[in-house]
Write a protein that holds these residues in place. Sequence first.
Motif, PDB file in Angstrom:
ATOM      1  N   THR A  57       0.673   0.656  -4.932  1.00 57.26           N
ATOM      2  CA  THR A  57      -0.457   0.570  -5.551  1.00 57.26           C
ATOM      3  C   THR A  57      -1.452   0.055  -4.498  1.00 57.26           C
ATOM      4  O   THR A  57      -0.928  -0.250  -3.470  1.00 57.26           O
ATOM      5  CB  THR A  57      -0.014  -0.525  -6.582  1.00 57.26           C
ATOM      6  OG1 THR A  57      -2.100  -1.052  -6.884  1.00 57.26           O
ATOM      7  CG2 THR A  57       0.030  -1.912  -5.880  1.00 57.26           C
ATOM      8  N   VAL A  58      -2.676   0.708  -4.776  1.00 57.74           N
ATOM      9  CA  VAL A  58      -3.926   0.452  -4.520  1.00 57.74           C
ATOM     10  C   VAL A  58      -4.641  -0.318  -4.267  1.00 57.74           C
ATOM     11  O   VAL A  58      -5.401  -0.990  -3.689  1.00 57.74           O
ATOM     12  CB  VAL A  58      -4.860   2.153  -4.176  1.00 57.74           C
ATOM     13  CG1 VAL A  58      -4.345   3.313  -4.145  1.00 57.74           C
ATOM     14  CG2 VAL A  58      -5.671   1.865  -5.536  1.00 57.74           C
ATOM     15  N   ASN A  59      -3.694  -0.724  -5.603  1.00 55.98           N
ATOM     16  CA  ASN A  59      -4.840  -2.164  -5.715  1.00 55.98           C
ATOM     17  C   ASN A  59      -4.086  -3.618  -5.330  1.00 55.98           C
ATOM     18  O   ASN A  59      -3.502  -4.374  -6.731  1.00 55.98           O
ATOM     19  CB  ASN A  59      -4.996  -2.500  -7.322  1.00 55.98           C
ATOM     20  CG  ASN A  59      -5.714  -1.024  -7.843  1.00 55.98           C
ATOM     21  OD1 ASN A  59      -7.160  -0.690  -7.313  1.00 55.98           O
ATOM     22  ND2 ASN A  59      -5.038  -0.423  -8.772  1.00 55.98           N
ATOM     23  N   THR A  84      -1.300  -5.636   2.691  1.00 52.19           N
ATOM     24  CA  THR A  84      -2.163  -5.048   2.757  1.00 52.19           C
ATOM     25  C   THR A  84      -2.929  -5.396   3.801  1.00 52.19           C
ATOM     26  O   THR A  84      -2.634  -5.756   4.562  1.00 52.19           O
ATOM     27  CB  THR A  84      -3.468  -4.830   0.732  1.00 52.19           C
ATOM     28  OG1 THR A  84      -3.824  -4.518   0.616  1.00 52.19           O
ATOM     29  CG2 THR A  84      -3.716  -6.668   0.927  1.00 52.19           C
ATOM     30  N   THR A  93       0.308 -10.560 -11.199  1.00 57.42           N
ATOM     31  CA  THR A  93       0.790  -9.591 -11.698  1.00 57.42           C
ATOM     32  C   THR A  93       1.797  -9.634 -10.711  1.00 57.42           C
ATOM     33  O   THR A  93       3.110  -8.802 -11.119  1.00 57.42           O
ATOM     34  CB  THR A  93      -0.175  -7.717 -11.559  1.00 57.42           C
ATOM     35  OG1 THR A  93      -0.863  -8.472 -12.470  1.00 57.42           O
ATOM     36  CG2 THR A  93       1.167  -7.127 -12.669  1.00 57.42           C
ATOM     37  N   LEU A 102       0.785  -1.105  -0.094  1.00 58.44           N
ATOM     38  CA  LEU A 102      -0.246   0.337  -0.125  1.00 58.44           C
ATOM     39  C   LEU A 102       1.012   1.293  -0.022  1.00 58.44           C
ATOM     40  O   LEU A 102       1.526   1.398   0.526  1.00 58.44           O
ATOM     41  CB  LEU A 102      -0.827  -0.559   1.412  1.00 58.44           C
ATOM     42  CG  LEU A 102      -1.942  -0.964   0.991  1.00 58.44           C
ATOM     43  CD1 LEU A 102      -2.692  -1.059   2.619  1.00 58.44           C
ATOM     44  CD2 LEU A 102      -2.643  -0.779   0.399  1.00 58.44           C
ATOM     45  N   GLU A 114      -7.179   8.419  -2.644  1.00 58.06           N
ATOM     46  CA  GLU A 114      -6.799   7.245  -2.634  1.00 58.06           C
ATOM     47  C   GLU A 114      -5.805   6.230  -2.138  1.00 58.06           C
ATOM     48  O   GLU A 114      -5.515   5.099  -2.223  1.00 58.06           O
ATOM     49  CB  GLU A 114      -6.130   6.547  -4.308  1.00 58.06           C
ATOM     50  CG  GLU A 114      -7.518   7.393  -5.675  1.00 58.06           C
ATOM     51  CD  GLU A 114      -7.989   6.494  -5.118  1.00 58.06           C
ATOM     52  OE1 GLU A 114      -8.793   5.499  -5.218  1.00 58.06           O
ATOM     53  OE2 GLU A 114      -9.922   6.964  -5.281  1.00 58.06           O
ATOM     54  N   TYR A 141      -4.716  -6.647  -3.446  1.00 61.66           N
ATOM     55  CA  TYR A 141      -5.110  -7.725  -3.269  1.00 61.66           C
ATOM     56  C   TYR A 141      -5.650  -7.844  -4.711  1.00 61.66           C
ATOM     57  O   TYR A 141      -5.571  -9.378  -5.533  1.00 61.66           O
ATOM     58  CB  TYR A 141      -6.610  -7.011  -2.753  1.00 61.66           C
ATOM     59  CG  TYR A 141      -7.923  -8.380  -3.368  1.00 61.66           C
ATOM     60  CD1 TYR A 141      -6.746  -9.523  -1.927  1.00 61.66           C
ATOM     61  CD2 TYR A 141      -8.901  -8.684  -3.970  1.00 61.66           C
ATOM     62  CE1 TYR A 141      -8.083 -10.752  -1.833  1.00 61.66           C
ATOM     63  CE2 TYR A 141      -9.731  -9.780  -4.206  1.00 61.66           C
ATOM     64  CZ  TYR A 141      -9.373 -11.193  -3.428  1.00 61.66           C
ATOM     65  OH  TYR A 141     -10.102 -12.093  -3.658  1.00 61.66           O
ATOM     66  N   GLU A 142      -6.122  -6.454  -6.489  1.00 59.06           N
ATOM     67  CA  GLU A 142      -6.679  -7.197  -7.055  1.00 59.06           C
ATOM     68  C   GLU A 142      -5.624  -8.024  -8.144  1.00 59.06           C
ATOM     69  O   GLU A 142      -4.941  -8.835  -8.695  1.00 59.06           O
ATOM     70  CB  GLU A 142      -6.668  -6.643  -8.072  1.00 59.06           C
ATOM     71  CG  GLU A 142      -8.321  -6.361  -7.765  1.00 59.06           C
ATOM     72  CD  GLU A 142      -8.215  -5.208  -6.261  1.00 59.06           C
ATOM     73  OE1 GLU A 142      -9.126  -4.423  -6.000  1.00 59.06           O
ATOM     74  OE2 GLU A 142      -7.058  -4.399  -5.634  1.00 59.06           O
ATOM     75  N   GLN A 143      -3.870  -7.500  -7.911  1.00 59.08           N
ATOM     76  CA  GLN A 143      -2.836  -7.173  -8.586  1.00 59.08           C
ATOM     77  C   GLN A 143      -2.353  -9.164  -8.652  1.00 59.08           C
ATOM     78  O   GLN A 143      -1.552  -9.660  -8.621  1.00 59.08           O
ATOM     79  CB  GLN A 143      -1.796  -6.949  -8.289  1.00 59.08           C
ATOM     80  CG  GLN A 143      -1.938  -5.675  -8.978  1.00 59.08           C
ATOM     81  CD  GLN A 143      -0.680  -4.170  -9.437  1.00 59.08           C
ATOM     82  OE1 GLN A 143       0.555  -4.572  -8.645  1.00 59.08           O
ATOM     83  NE2 GLN A 143      -1.354  -2.807  -9.594  1.00 59.08           N
ATOM     84  N   GLN A 147      -4.523   4.868   1.302  1.00 60.18           N
ATOM     85  CA  GLN A 147      -5.056   3.959   2.420  1.00 60.18           C
ATOM     86  C   GLN A 147      -5.870   4.582   3.927  1.00 60.18           C
ATOM     87  O   GLN A 147      -6.635   4.032   4.530  1.00 60.18           O
ATOM     88  CB  GLN A 147      -4.972   2.452   2.366  1.00 60.18           C
ATOM     89  CG  GLN A 147      -5.316   1.244   3.519  1.00 60.18           C
ATOM     90  CD  GLN A 147      -5.992   0.869   3.162  1.00 60.18           C
ATOM     91  OE1 GLN A 147      -6.542   0.929   2.022  1.00 60.18           O
ATOM     92  NE2 GLN A 147      -7.668   0.330   4.542  1.00 60.18           N
ATOM     93  N   ASP A 165      -5.270 -11.719 -10.196  1.00 58.49           N
ATOM     94  CA  ASP A 165      -4.382 -12.403 -11.647  1.00 58.49           C
ATOM     95  C   ASP A 165      -2.998 -12.297 -11.674  1.00 58.49           C
ATOM     96  O   ASP A 165      -2.149 -12.409 -12.910  1.00 58.49           O
ATOM     97  CB  ASP A 165      -4.779 -10.457 -11.931  1.00 58.49           C
ATOM     98  CG  ASP A 165      -3.545  -9.223 -11.830  1.00 58.49           C
ATOM     99  OD1 ASP A 165      -2.465  -9.615 -11.622  1.00 58.49           O
ATOM    100  OD2 ASP A 165      -4.055  -8.069 -11.705  1.00 58.49           O
TER     101      ASP A 165
END
Length: 303
Positions: free
Chosen positions: A127-129, A144, A138, A98, A196, A131-133, A198, A136
């Motif tokens: 990155t704020v993403n 986080t 990445t 984060l 954006e 979990y998503e990365q 956290q 997928d």
Amino acid sequence: MELRQLEYFAAICKEMHFSRAAENLCTTQSNLSQQIKFLENELGLPLFDRIGKRIALTEAGQILLEHCRKIFEHIDNAKGAITDLKRMESGRLDIGILPGDGDLLFDALLVNFHLAYPKLSIQVTETVNVYEQVVDGTIDLGVTTVPSNPDDRIAVIPLFHEEFALAIHSDHPLAKSKTIPFERLEQLKIILFGSEHQITKVFQVCCQEAGISIHNPIATSTLSTLLSLVEKGIGASILPRMLLDYLNHDHISAVKLLHPTPQQDICIMYRKDKFMGQAAKVFIAELQSFIQGVTERASRAPG
């Protein structure tokens, strides 16, 4: 075409004699001849000219031998690379964190880790993403907040519980307080990160819970600027208590906030269905050890 057949073929080329090659390979001459016959049938061309008791490579055999050498070289390189990876002598590790967490979790840790494993390449991305990365693929590891309903493929390792405190200039009257109600922040000039970030998200949730609004806050994108503004007495902010204790700035005091107390749980996450290399395992252990040391240091800090 099997690797074993290529090994048999290369052994014959080395000796140019079937029986001696069979002895070196600890197999029978008949088995060796059969495997070479299978190979020739698959390629559709003979690999050896049989001239009485002597043999010689055909043009097809010469071409195959040249490529065999390259194949065995690649295999040796792959084995060496894997061995190096096991020994932490090479490899790559991509980590997502984060925004802002690098100042606490990674700056000192990465220096020590690099000194211990100088050939290991580590890429840390804010990155704020996170979990998503991780989902997928990445990134290999993510640090986080604990997700509420993680994907079945995600492994979650709790890292630490984090509380946020008021960061304020040590000469301010509130700096002498051990605790203050969260609603008192409405009376202060507040310095925040972007929307954006956290920490800002946690802060906004607490503002809603306390029923207050912060008007005309100062916004910044970097921790160094935020701390500089607090040190100059321009405003106050909320930051992780562990971070404030770890940085230990002379002119910044940390005051506990109540009703509510901003807080969150931090974890390490990774994909369970992907191979986890030795680099990732060692890094997780080093991070856990580092956080334990920071937590113990914070617990011994005065106040």
